[in-house]
Enzyme design. Structure first.
Site, mmCIF file in Angstrom:
data_model
loop_
_atom_site.group_PDB
_atom_site.id
_atom_site.type_symbol
_atom_site.label_atom_id
_atom_site.label_comp_id
_atom_site.label_asym_id
_atom_site.label_seq_id
_atom_site.Cartn_x
_atom_site.Cartn_y
_atom_site.Cartn_z
ATOM 1 N N HIS A 134 1.783 4.772 -2.740
ATOM 2 C CA HIS A 134 1.966 6.215 -2.518
ATOM 3 C C HIS A 134 3.357 6.651 -2.999
ATOM 4 O O HIS A 134 3.508 7.676 -3.663
ATOM 5 C CB HIS A 134 1.869 6.542 -1.021
ATOM 6 C CG HIS A 134 0.483 6.497 -0.450
ATOM 7 N ND1 HIS A 134 -0.537 7.282 -0.921
ATOM 8 C CD2 HIS A 134 -0.041 5.772 0.582
ATOM 9 C CE1 HIS A 134 -1.644 7.053 -0.202
ATOM 10 N NE2 HIS A 134 -1.365 6.134 0.709
ATOM 11 N N HIS A 137 0.837 -1.213 0.000
ATOM 12 C CA HIS A 137 0.000 0.000 0.000
ATOM 13 C C HIS A 137 0.872 1.264 0.000
ATOM 14 O O HIS A 137 0.733 2.127 -0.872
ATOM 15 C CB HIS A 137 -0.921 -0.037 1.239
ATOM 16 C CG HIS A 137 -1.776 1.176 1.413
ATOM 17 N ND1 HIS A 137 -3.100 1.209 1.064
ATOM 18 C CD2 HIS A 137 -1.495 2.408 1.899
ATOM 19 C CE1 HIS A 137 -3.611 2.405 1.327
ATOM 20 N NE2 HIS A 137 -2.643 3.152 1.840
ATOM 21 N N GLU A 138 1.767 1.363 0.964
ATOM 22 C CA GLU A 138 2.589 2.578 1.074
ATOM 23 C C GLU A 138 3.468 2.755 -0.162
ATOM 24 O O GLU A 138 3.744 3.875 -0.591
ATOM 25 C CB GLU A 138 3.443 2.555 2.349
ATOM 26 C CG GLU A 138 2.662 2.505 3.667
ATOM 27 C CD GLU A 138 1.631 3.621 3.827
ATOM 28 O OE1 GLU A 138 1.809 4.695 3.216
ATOM 29 O OE2 GLU A 138 0.631 3.403 4.539
ATOM 30 N N GLU A 191 -4.666 8.048 -2.435
ATOM 31 C CA GLU A 191 -5.123 6.732 -1.961
ATOM 32 C C GLU A 191 -5.497 5.815 -3.129
ATOM 33 O O GLU A 191 -5.390 4.594 -3.031
ATOM 34 C CB GLU A 191 -6.321 6.898 -1.019
ATOM 35 C CG GLU A 191 -5.956 7.439 0.356
ATOM 36 C CD GLU A 191 -4.980 6.552 1.118
ATOM 37 O OE1 GLU A 191 -5.066 5.307 1.013
ATOM 38 O OE2 GLU A 191 -4.107 7.109 1.820
#
Lengths: 501, 501
Positions: free
Chosen positions: B268, B264-265, B294
């Protein structure tokens, strides 16, 4: 316009907070910043340095320094001391124009990057241009820094150790060199060479970390107000009294390096953590000089970690952490192994006996750079020749030679002698401390607080509020005397090499 | 006085460098700063925030913003875009007086410390005062931020996702909630519950790290321009395009958390690393909105790490790294286990199906705080009641409840809905991308570059130079449409629970 003590202290606090910020940027750069971010970090540090220049040498600071010049009687004792330290720094640098100051800061960042690159290529040529630039800047600054010093290099020495001169150091280093050579000859001809093979057994980074974190905590370094990270060249860096960071380099086939290195850096850290907390956010919240700072790291390394009694307690801990690694090595063998003295190429891996020779080599080269005309491209050969002359060994590449230290890439010329001063101060402090405290009995116990408190009382608490010579005289009753170190080294090495003194 | 484009860009660069500095101070504070340095770090950040206030809202910035208001035609396209983004931020905050601004920054530091303390005590009472203070500051700022928004909470929503309103969200969240409830009921009544015990087998932090570093590199996150560290609450933080840091929290008995969290990170991070490098040192070098940001992290988590084909390639890698750990678990069992959906108390541990419900709870509470009068001390009970109502489970303490997220302690009210928007955008992007690229075939291959390039081309490269709705319409041909997410979730979960669609 008039100023109050509050104005002065608030301005000094701003300087302190900005220094802390720049410190963090440097710490981060050397402990894991992404490889490709070097240029951007240079921009950040250049920007912060611009702010720092303004705070340190701009109109407000000039006004404050001028206003209080004849009005220190309006200030509290603490503010007076803070003013004096700030004024000394101000007088040193305010003559440097902003362009040169910022150019130098940028050159430092470039030099750090080039130094890292050159270490990878093991080739001084990749660092040569940066180093020349830093030397040129320094030569340009020396006339602006000069007060009553005799030679250009004296100006640099005086910055790190107030009052130190080439004349004094030439003499002291002659005594040291002669004394060390005698000890080296004696142990070479009469000593029983200790067994050392076991020192190169595999000890994992995790095991080493577990051991050193326990040891440095025993020695008073507070990890809840500090941290231990990995870097290429170990250092201690103070952000503030509650954030005193140390770094180390781990070698799994040579555990001594990180163990002794960390004990050394923890000595610096301990000093900074123990400074009178009232000095927070003033220039008093730092060490008295580089030499005094080294006296504390070297006290840990030489007096504490050089002691047989210390290891009698700590060796079983190391054995416990490392499982079967040292099962077959008895204490005597272990301790004597640690005390082996051997010529080596890398300063930070050198033993306590040969270490000062590494410093004398750097001192002589720095003296050549600033007091004589020497070509930068000749430095690697000069370096290698001196190692061959003084230590009998010659580097095979520049990484083993002139590229090993970070000091020059950080623009720190004149710093190296501080290490040798630190050795001499440490031995002199040990001699004085031993009149009040039985050091060996303390090190044999599980409570080192008497030693820690003595150093705190005589050295740490004062921060930068006192001069080096004041501290040494107050703590030991006399001025710097190199003979305590020679006596200390003789006792330690003759015993390890089983020679009757 | 007249200004040139160079003046504007230099000023924006200073702002950017100072933001980078403050970012580093925050990163350091949450990744290993010594425990006792919190107060001092607060002083540092307060000082830097003072400088930041001056740069962002002082005379120079005011002059620049005013001067170019009617002269954007004098600027290059890039400078025009940068001016527009800067002007928007300027208009938003320049009405806040410096005292309140700095007071808020200080309150944020205090709140971070109190939040950490309250997590240790698991007691909301240790955080209550700080949270109240942050809410009060925010309520004080809302009238200054307000343009044409209808309710106070609309003002907050609009900051994170331009154009978003309570009216729209109430409707979208109703659709989402209803749709998710239907899916949950169907898999509860007709589905074959996957086996999941093996998900809790011990996987060491080192093994997890080895696996995720490989996966995030495959997905395009460049570790030579980033780093991965440990923290309590995972986040991505950009210092600059070559220094994009991500953090994670490791659980050795629940490897999914860090594996999915890091993927997930990295989404970003990938976004930030791929922004047009010409935007460096301007406000264009960041994401378009929190929702769009997001969408990229959730694209990684939902579309990539939710795909059977992705795991067909990566599961053998995980098996290889973990030795015998998953030897007895075949691929089908493993993949279905990952897709288990179960009500849980902790948002960041929630599966993709229940996750939006966690957001809806937070949305409703934030709406109560800012659009209704609710007592701060009642919030834990309200929180717990809503979990019981929507998810059928109730926190046993505040750490499992209201203390789990860092957002409120960071003053980020109105941020949470961005996560749900990110889910919807991600599914909508997947639908559009699939018309041009066979996503599943790409994920089954060893080269994900077609996917990475599509996102780079349609989203990443633009940075903050385009608005969210422009980006989504340009990339997908239509405005936000929540039905793509519901279709996506149905396909994924019905398949994992072996239900005929």
């Amino acid at each position: 316009m008039g100023y109050s003590e509050k104005d002065l202290l608030e301005h000094l606090k701003e300087i302190s907070l900005l220094n802390e910020t720049i410190g963090l940027a440097h710490w981060d750069m050397t402990t894991g910043m992404p490889d490709k971010a070097n240029e951007q970090r240079g921009e950040m540090i250049a920007y912060l340095s611009g702010l720092s220049y303004e705070l340190n040498f701009g109109e407000k600071m000039t006004d404050l320094m001028t206003y209080f010049e004849d009005r220190t009687n309006e200030l509290s004792v603490l503010a007076q001391q803070a003013y004096e330290v700030a004024k000394k720094e101000f007088d040193l640098n305010h003559k440097i124009d902003k362009e040169s100051y910022l150019g130098f800061q940028k050159a430092l960042t470039q030099a750090h990057g080039d130094w890292v690159t050159s270490r990878e290529s093991k080739d001084f040529n990749d660092f040569k241009a940066s180093l020349s630039e830093l030397i040129q800047y320094t030569k340009q600054f020396i006339p602006l820094w000069k007060k009553d010093e005799v030679t250009p290099y004296d100006v640099l020495l005086n910055q790190y150790e107030p009052g130190m001169t080439v004349e004094k150091l030439d003499e002291v280093f002659k005594t040291l060199r002669t004394g060390i050579m005698e000890i080296r000859e004696k142990i070479a001809s009469e000593g029983v060479v200790p067994r050392t093979d076991f020192l190169y057994r595999h000890v994992s980074k995790e095991q080493q970390r577990q051991f050193v974190e326990k040891v440095i905590a025993d020695l008073g370094y507070d990890l809840s107000r500090g941290r231990l990270d990995d870097t290429i060249h170990p250092y201690e860096l103070t952000l503030n009294q509650n954030d005193v960071r140390i770094t180390t380099r781990w070698a799994e086939e040579d555990f001594q390096m990180a163990v002794l290195g960390t004990i050394h850096e923890a000595g610096h850290g301990l000093y900074e953590q123990n400074i009178n907390s009232e000095f927070a956010y003033t220039p008093l919240a730092s060490g008295a000089s580089m030499g005094i700072h080294e006296s504390q790291s070297l006290f840990n390394e030489l007096v504490v970690a050089g002691s047989e009694n210390f290891w009698k307690r700590q060796y079983p801990v190391l054995q416990d952490i490392t499982g079967e690694t040292f099962e077959d090595i008895d204490f005597e063998t272990f301790y004597r192994g640690l005390k082996q003295s051997q010529a080596s190429l890398i300063r930070i891996e050198a033993d306590s006996l040969t270490y000062p020779l590494h410093i004398i080599i750097r001192y002589e080269i720095e003296k050549m750079i600033f007091n004589e005309e020497v070509a930068v491209e000749d430095l690697p050969t000069i370096w290698n020749d001196k190692y061959e002359e003084y230590l009998g060994i010659r580097p095979e590449n520049d990484l083993e030679g002139i590229l090993q230290d970070s000091h020059w890439s950080g623009g720190s010329f004149g710093y190296f002698p501080s290490y040798a001063l630190g050795y001499m101060y440490a031995a002199q402090l040990e001699h004085a401390m031993n009149k009040e405290i039985d050091i060996q009995t303390t090190l044999a116990s599980d409570d080192y607080s008497a030693i820690i408190e003595w150093n705190k009382h005589h050295i740490h608490q004062y921060g930068a509020s006192k001069k080096p010579n004041w501290l040494i005289k107050q703590a030991t009753g006399e001025d710097l005397n190199p003979n305590y170190l020679l006596t200390f080294l003789k006792n330690m090495y003759y015993s390890a090499y089983q020679i009757e003194a």
